[in-house]
Design a protein around this motif. Sequence first.
Motif, PDB file in Angstrom:
ATOM      1  N   ARG A 172     -69.213  25.348  26.410  1.00  0.00           N
ATOM      2  CA  ARG A 172     -70.213  25.415  27.475  1.00  0.00           C
ATOM      3  C   ARG A 172     -69.876  26.568  28.406  1.00  0.00           C
ATOM      4  N   THR A 173     -70.900  27.085  29.069  1.00  0.00           N
ATOM      5  CA  THR A 173     -70.722  28.133  30.065  1.00  0.00           C
ATOM      6  C   THR A 173     -70.849  27.518  31.453  1.00  0.00           C
ATOM      7  N   ILE A 174     -70.062  28.007  32.378  1.00  0.00           N
ATOM      8  CA  ILE A 174     -70.071  27.517  33.751  1.00  0.00           C
ATOM      9  C   ILE A 174     -70.354  28.709  34.659  1.00  0.00           C
ATOM     10  N   GLU A 175     -71.512  28.700  35.293  1.00  0.00           N
ATOM     11  CA  GLU A 175     -71.882  29.793  36.184  1.00  0.00           C
ATOM     12  C   GLU A 175     -71.125  29.654  37.503  1.00  0.00           C
ATOM     13  N   ARG A 176     -70.450  30.722  37.913  1.00  0.00           N
ATOM     14  CA  ARG A 176     -69.711  30.712  39.172  1.00  0.00           C
ATOM     15  C   ARG A 176     -70.638  31.126  40.319  1.00  0.00           C
ATOM     16  N   GLN A 177     -70.530  30.422  41.418  1.00  0.00           N
ATOM     17  CA  GLN A 177     -71.350  30.727  42.574  1.00  0.00           C
ATOM     18  C   GLN A 177     -70.655  31.797  43.417  1.00  0.00           C
ATOM     19  N   LEU A 178     -71.246  32.978  43.437  1.00  0.00           N
ATOM     20  CA  LEU A 178     -70.704  34.078  44.237  1.00  0.00           C
ATOM     21  C   LEU A 178     -71.523  34.237  45.516  1.00  0.00           C
ATOM     22  N   GLU A 179     -70.834  34.532  46.587  1.00  0.00           N
ATOM     23  CA  GLU A 179     -71.494  34.698  47.880  1.00  0.00           C
ATOM     24  C   GLU A 179     -71.646  36.180  48.204  1.00  0.00           C
ATOM     25  N   ALA A 180     -72.885  36.559  48.594  1.00  0.00           N
ATOM     26  CA  ALA A 180     -73.134  37.947  48.971  1.00  0.00           C
ATOM     27  C   ALA A 180     -72.405  38.263  50.273  1.00  0.00           C
ATOM     28  N   ALA A 181     -71.707  39.395  50.284  1.00  0.00           N
ATOM     29  CA  ALA A 181     -70.954  39.815  51.470  1.00  0.00           C
ATOM     30  C   ALA A 181     -70.946  41.338  51.517  1.00  0.00           C
ATOM     31  N   PRO A 182     -71.938  41.967  52.174  1.00  0.00           N
ATOM     32  CA  PRO A 182     -72.007  43.436  52.243  1.00  0.00           C
ATOM     33  C   PRO A 182     -70.703  44.023  52.777  1.00  0.00           C
ATOM     34  N   ARG A 183     -70.336  45.192  52.256  1.00  0.00           N
ATOM     35  CA  ARG A 183     -69.077  45.840  52.633  1.00  0.00           C
ATOM     36  C   ARG A 183     -69.361  47.247  53.149  1.00  0.00           C
ATOM     37  N   TYR A 184     -68.546  47.659  54.104  1.00  0.00           N
ATOM     38  CA  TYR A 184     -68.716  48.968  54.732  1.00  0.00           C
ATOM     39  C   TYR A 184     -67.420  49.764  54.630  1.00  0.00           C
ATOM     40  N   ALA A 185     -67.546  51.057  54.397  1.00  0.00           N
ATOM     41  CA  ALA A 185     -66.366  51.925  54.331  1.00  0.00           C
ATOM     42  C   ALA A 185     -66.723  53.292  54.901  1.00  0.00           C
ATOM     43  N   GLU A 186     -65.731  53.936  55.479  1.00  0.00           N
ATOM     44  CA  GLU A 186     -65.921  55.295  55.975  1.00  0.00           C
ATOM     45  C   GLU A 186     -64.606  56.045  55.842  1.00  0.00           C
ATOM     46  N   GLY A 187     -64.671  57.345  55.778  1.00  0.00           N
ATOM     47  CA  GLY A 187     -63.453  58.124  55.626  1.00  0.00           C
ATOM     48  C   GLY A 187     -63.663  59.587  55.950  1.00  0.00           C
ATOM     49  N   LEU A 232     -70.358  54.535  53.834  1.00  0.00           N
ATOM     50  CA  LEU A 232     -71.024  53.792  52.757  1.00  0.00           C
ATOM     51  C   LEU A 232     -71.211  52.337  53.153  1.00  0.00           C
ATOM     52  N   LEU A 233     -72.388  51.808  52.888  1.00  0.00           N
ATOM     53  CA  LEU A 233     -72.662  50.369  52.988  1.00  0.00           C
ATOM     54  C   LEU A 233     -73.161  49.926  51.621  1.00  0.00           C
ATOM     55  N   TYR A 234     -72.496  48.938  51.038  1.00  0.00           N
ATOM     56  CA  TYR A 234     -72.892  48.508  49.695  1.00  0.00           C
ATOM     57  C   TYR A 234     -72.789  46.994  49.561  1.00  0.00           C
ATOM     58  N   ASP A 235     -73.577  46.461  48.646  1.00  0.00           N
ATOM     59  CA  ASP A 235     -73.542  45.027  48.374  1.00  0.00           C
ATOM     60  C   ASP A 235     -72.187  44.645  47.800  1.00  0.00           C
ATOM     61  N   GLY A 236     -71.634  43.542  48.276  1.00  0.00           N
ATOM     62  CA  GLY A 236     -70.399  43.004  47.732  1.00  0.00           C
ATOM     63  C   GLY A 236     -70.565  41.522  47.485  1.00  0.00           C
ATOM     64  N   PHE A 237     -69.739  40.973  46.623  1.00  0.00           N
ATOM     65  CA  PHE A 237     -69.797  39.544  46.311  1.00  0.00           C
ATOM     66  C   PHE A 237     -68.375  38.991  46.301  1.00  0.00           C
ATOM     67  N   GLN A 238     -68.196  37.801  46.871  1.00  0.00           N
ATOM     68  CA  GLN A 238     -66.893  37.167  46.923  1.00  0.00           C
ATOM     69  C   GLN A 238     -66.950  35.791  46.279  1.00  0.00           C
ATOM     70  N   ASP A 239     -65.789  35.338  45.754  1.00  0.00           N
ATOM     71  CA  ASP A 239     -65.741  34.040  45.093  1.00  0.00           C
ATOM     72  C   ASP A 239     -65.463  32.934  46.106  1.00  0.00           C
ATOM     73  N   GLU A 240     -65.192  31.718  45.578  1.00  0.00           N
ATOM     74  CA  GLU A 240     -65.020  30.571  46.462  1.00  0.00           C
ATOM     75  C   GLU A 240     -63.793  30.685  47.352  1.00  0.00           C
ATOM     76  N   THR A 241     -62.851  31.573  46.990  1.00  0.00           N
ATOM     77  CA  THR A 241     -61.662  31.758  47.819  1.00  0.00           C
ATOM     78  C   THR A 241     -61.861  32.832  48.882  1.00  0.00           C
TER      79      THR A 241
END
Length: 454
Positions: A172-187, A232-241
């Motif tokens: 069976r496959t188990i879909e993991r629930q990822l949470e959207a968390a935009p990330r920003y970087a500059e340099g 840069l501002l880009y879409d990011g995703f984080q897991d349950e931790t």
Amino acid sequence: MAASVLTLLPLTAPNSSIVPPPARDLDADVAPTAQAMLVSAYHMRLHDHGRPETGSATTTETTLQVERGDTLMGLLIGAGAQRGEAYEAIEALSEVFSPRKLRVGQEIAVTLGQQERATQLTTAELIPAVATKTARDGSGPGLPLLSLRLRPSVEQDIEVVRDQNDDTFVARTIERQLEAAPRYAEGEIESSLFGAAIAADVPQDVLVDAMRTFSFDVDFQRDIQKGDSFRLLYDGFQDETGAFVKSGDILFAELVLSGKPVRLYLHTPSSGITDYFDEEGRSVRKTLLRTPVDGARLSSGFGMRKHPILGYNRMHKGLDFAAPTGTPIYAAGDGVVERASRWGAYGHYVRIRHNSTYKTAYAHLSKYGKGIKAGARVKQGQVIGYVGSTGRSTGPHLHYEVLVDGAQVNPRSIKLPSGEVLKGAELAAFQAERKRIESLIASLRTTPQLARSE
């Protein structure tokens, strides 16, 4: 002959030391008499250590890591699984995931052990609990395989478990629930955009996308100077931790070149075509990319030069980009492949017709991209080949030409038409989206200090 059945009765013998049976070669064929001895030994072990509750399991879990040359069958047997059960588990896994897609470094959690389901057990079920001798080449009977689990992607886990009712394996496959968390970087750029972005913890796939987006207007070899900067501002995703596990689209990108900012915003107008637009609502997409290869060095420009092989002056009707063999080459624009074959001094050669006016050509390739042949349709940014040194060439590089009405022109001086320009309600919707993005940047930008490249 049907397997004999032994009913396990409560044991009331007083505590005493139990002499274990003499050591046996468990790889030998088990005769009926030996089967009884193994059952007796198993019975004594239960008496000595305490019999597990009915329906419980005595198990061990091992985490395996795929190395070059490994097969899933070899890994499972090496972990101690019985060969037949390993085969059945792999068959079940194949229904949802091909074992051939396992990559080096992939981790696989394997659970082995004796699983009891009733008080009446056959000798065939009891023997594996005692017969634990295994070897990496599969010798020995091995242990019962209870489950295996792997994570082929950050979005999904796959599990293969033994059905307790009929001993078959089910995947069976188990879909993991990822949470959207935009990330920003500059340099701030000291030596290169690449170095500054890596120092700011920008994922490489995000950096590559940003460079492709800016490549319509920016010459990364000549335009970028020390002291320039990026945001840069880009879409990011984080897991349950809460750990960052995946990047997505770039929402905003900025390069400040010699004090002049170039800002791009991701937007989808009513046309349904998602694109990057400048602050005035003009699409940055041009008909052709100016640099169809990432990270390359311009080694020869357009115009008269002394030919490095022929030794006399002649017109160089394109641009040469020096890069390591195998570096991907991208289609400069949408179009149809006119030619993909060897062509004299050009070596392996691709020519793409973009419209009735523009064509681009790519020479000295080491090999062609997947599906690249005459008549194939390609999209801008699609890999059409790889840098090489075929034909008349002194080293690995891409020879790139732009043809206008059939004649080669300087790719750096040509005026390229732009894409969509937003107006009216479309422009108002874009400006509202732009304000939302800038507000998000302000909330994520916790410190004004810039990350510097080494």
